[in-house]
Design an enzyme around this catalytic site. Structure first.
Site, short mmCIF file in Angstrom:
data_model
loop_
_atom_site.label_atom_id
_atom_site.label_comp_id
_atom_site.label_asym_id
_atom_site.label_seq_id
_atom_site.Cartn_x
_atom_site.Cartn_y
_atom_site.Cartn_z
N ARG A 115 52.60 -2.28 53.05
CA ARG A 115 52.91 -1.05 53.69
C ARG A 115 51.91 0.01 53.46
O ARG A 115 51.36 0.76 54.33
CB ARG A 115 54.29 -0.40 53.37
CG ARG A 115 54.72 0.75 54.19
CD ARG A 115 56.27 1.26 53.93
NE ARG A 115 56.87 0.29 54.46
CZ ARG A 115 57.46 0.27 55.56
NH1 ARG A 115 57.44 1.20 56.60
NH2 ARG A 115 58.64 -0.74 55.90
N TYR A 218 57.22 -13.58 51.25
CA TYR A 218 55.93 -13.92 51.75
C TYR A 218 54.72 -13.45 50.91
O TYR A 218 54.96 -12.35 49.94
CB TYR A 218 55.68 -13.41 53.23
CG TYR A 218 56.18 -12.00 53.33
CD1 TYR A 218 55.17 -10.98 53.24
CD2 TYR A 218 57.08 -11.50 53.87
CE1 TYR A 218 55.53 -9.66 53.55
CE2 TYR A 218 57.65 -10.38 54.26
CZ TYR A 218 56.73 -9.19 53.95
OH TYR A 218 57.19 -7.94 54.29
N ASP A 295 61.08 5.48 64.52
CA ASP A 295 62.45 5.42 63.87
C ASP A 295 63.11 6.86 64.19
O ASP A 295 64.46 6.79 64.49
CB ASP A 295 62.41 5.43 62.40
CG ASP A 295 62.14 3.90 61.94
OD1 ASP A 295 62.07 2.93 62.86
OD2 ASP A 295 61.87 3.86 60.69
#
Length: 395
Positions: A115, A218, A295
């Protein structure tokens, strides 16, 4: 400056409230459309909290189209498969190969990225394109008709449009919609660990489906890290307890799982949990010159890995709309008409997919049979999500 019949100017400038991934992506999209951008962020510095992100081809198509492919390939991992397993038995239930056929079908690859890496490259691109960026700037009031915003210390910012990119707990949404986030009763624990401390890992995104919980793993950063996310329903929350979702519940929820899943309990930080929220879908995203995105407009549960992807779609749509020289007061309606049906479907499907992941007993066995019956070349359940969407209508 172009104007329209009602003397409302086209969008020549924009004020973006919020400097997360959605806000910075919008800054990039609008600067590429020739719009002057001011972005304000209430934190003292730009940054992101968290670890891994999954970017489906609906997101990488956009980023690559902005000329960021090389920068992304330097830091991202391009997994070989999406795999679902039963968390109790470790049985493989289904997989989607992320191969050349997948890339050819959707026009871009699937990748996973830290991120902070995505945030950093969008920040660098926004700066390169000349966006005016401000930190330590918290907006406390907005005039929706004038497109002006004021800070607690009396500073004023303005734009032909004001874009609320201030996240799940958006103060701008409070003014426009007035609803509250919905607590799902699920919590997440996250962590990354150096691969040298885990042993060999696969180049796959793997989800282990457990009763009322799941694990996702992952690789990140060129395969140097293993990203781990453990999600589970809190029984303490269901009982109405104020303190819920603690490490003791985490251990209990996954205690009966396969050893490969239980081992991941050591890979996440126990000092912090993330309660999972969304909101009920709405199309009440705009008022006057103010419009919500990301969001702030459509927070969703993480089960489709689409929160960031949908924010990138929003940014791209806003760039396309303002590039058509529409009136500033029409941007919100055009954007909402284009994006609200799409994001409502993603929000609702994310909830449904979470229910599918977290089944137990006979329902879990029925889920497993359904997934085992899926052919690897069957894309019917994901075409709607990853295939190119229509160009925003700007009549």
């Amino acid at each position: 400056m172009k104007t329209h019949d009602d003397d409302v100017p086209a969008v020549g400038s924009a004020l973006i409230v919020g400097g997360g991934i959605g806000g910075l992506a919008t800054a990039v999209a609008l600067r590429r459309a020739g719009v002057a951008v001011t972005l304000v962020e209430k934190a003292d510095e730009f940054g992101e909290v968290g670890a891994g992100l999954q970017l489906g081809p609906n997101a990488t198509r956009i980023l690559f189209g902005w000329g960021l492919e090389s920068a992304i390939r330097e830091v991202a991992v391009f997994p070989e498969n999406l795999i679902a397993r039963d968390a109790l038995t470790n049985e493989e239930l289904t997989r989607i190969p992320l191969d050349d056929a997948f890339v050819g079908r959707y026009g871009a690859p699937y990748c996973v990225i830290h991120r902070t890496d995505l945030h950093s490259l969008l920040l660098a691109e926004a700066r390169r394109l000349g966006a005016d960026l401000h930190v330590a700037t918290e907006i406390v009031s907005v005039d929706t008709s004038a497109g002006t915003a004021r800070t607690a210390d009396g500073r004023t910012y303005s734009g032909d449009v004001v874009i609320g990119a201030d996240g799940l707990r958006s103060s701008l949404r409070d003014r426009l919609v007035g609803d509250v986030p919905v607590n799902s009763g699920y919590v997440a624990y996250r962590g990354t660990i150096a691969v040298e401390d885990t042993g060999p890992i696969s180049d796959d995104v793997v989800v282990w489906m457990a009763p009322h919980g799941h694990l996702v793993q992952y690789p990140l950063r060129r395969g140097e890290l293993l990203n781990n996310v453990l999600v589970f329903r809190s029984d303490a929350f269901a009982r109405g307890e104020e303190e819920y979702g603690g490490a003791d519940e985490l251990e209990e929820r996954f205690g009966d799982c396969h050893p490969v899943v239980r081992r991941a309990l050591d890979f996440v930080g126990k000092q912090r949990r993330w309660p999972l929220y969304d909101r009920v879908p709405t199309d009440d995203w705009s008022q006057g010159r103010v419009v919500l995105m990301g969001d702030a407009a459509h927070p969703m549960l993480q089960y489709l890995a689409q929160g960031c992807c949908q924010a990138l779609e929003d940014a791209s749509a806003l760039g396309t709309i303002v590039g058509h020289d529409v009136a500033a007061t029409d941007v919100g309606a055009l954007f909402t008409a284009e994006r609200a049906p799409r994001t409502a479907e993603v929000q609702s499907t994310a909830r449904a997919f979470g229910d599918l992941c977290h089944r137990e007993g006979d329902q879990a066995r029925a889920r497993n049979a359904l997934l085992l019956a899926r052919g690897r070349d069957d894309f019917s359940t994901i075409d709607w999500l990853y295939a190119p969407q229509s160009i925003p209508a700007t009549a």
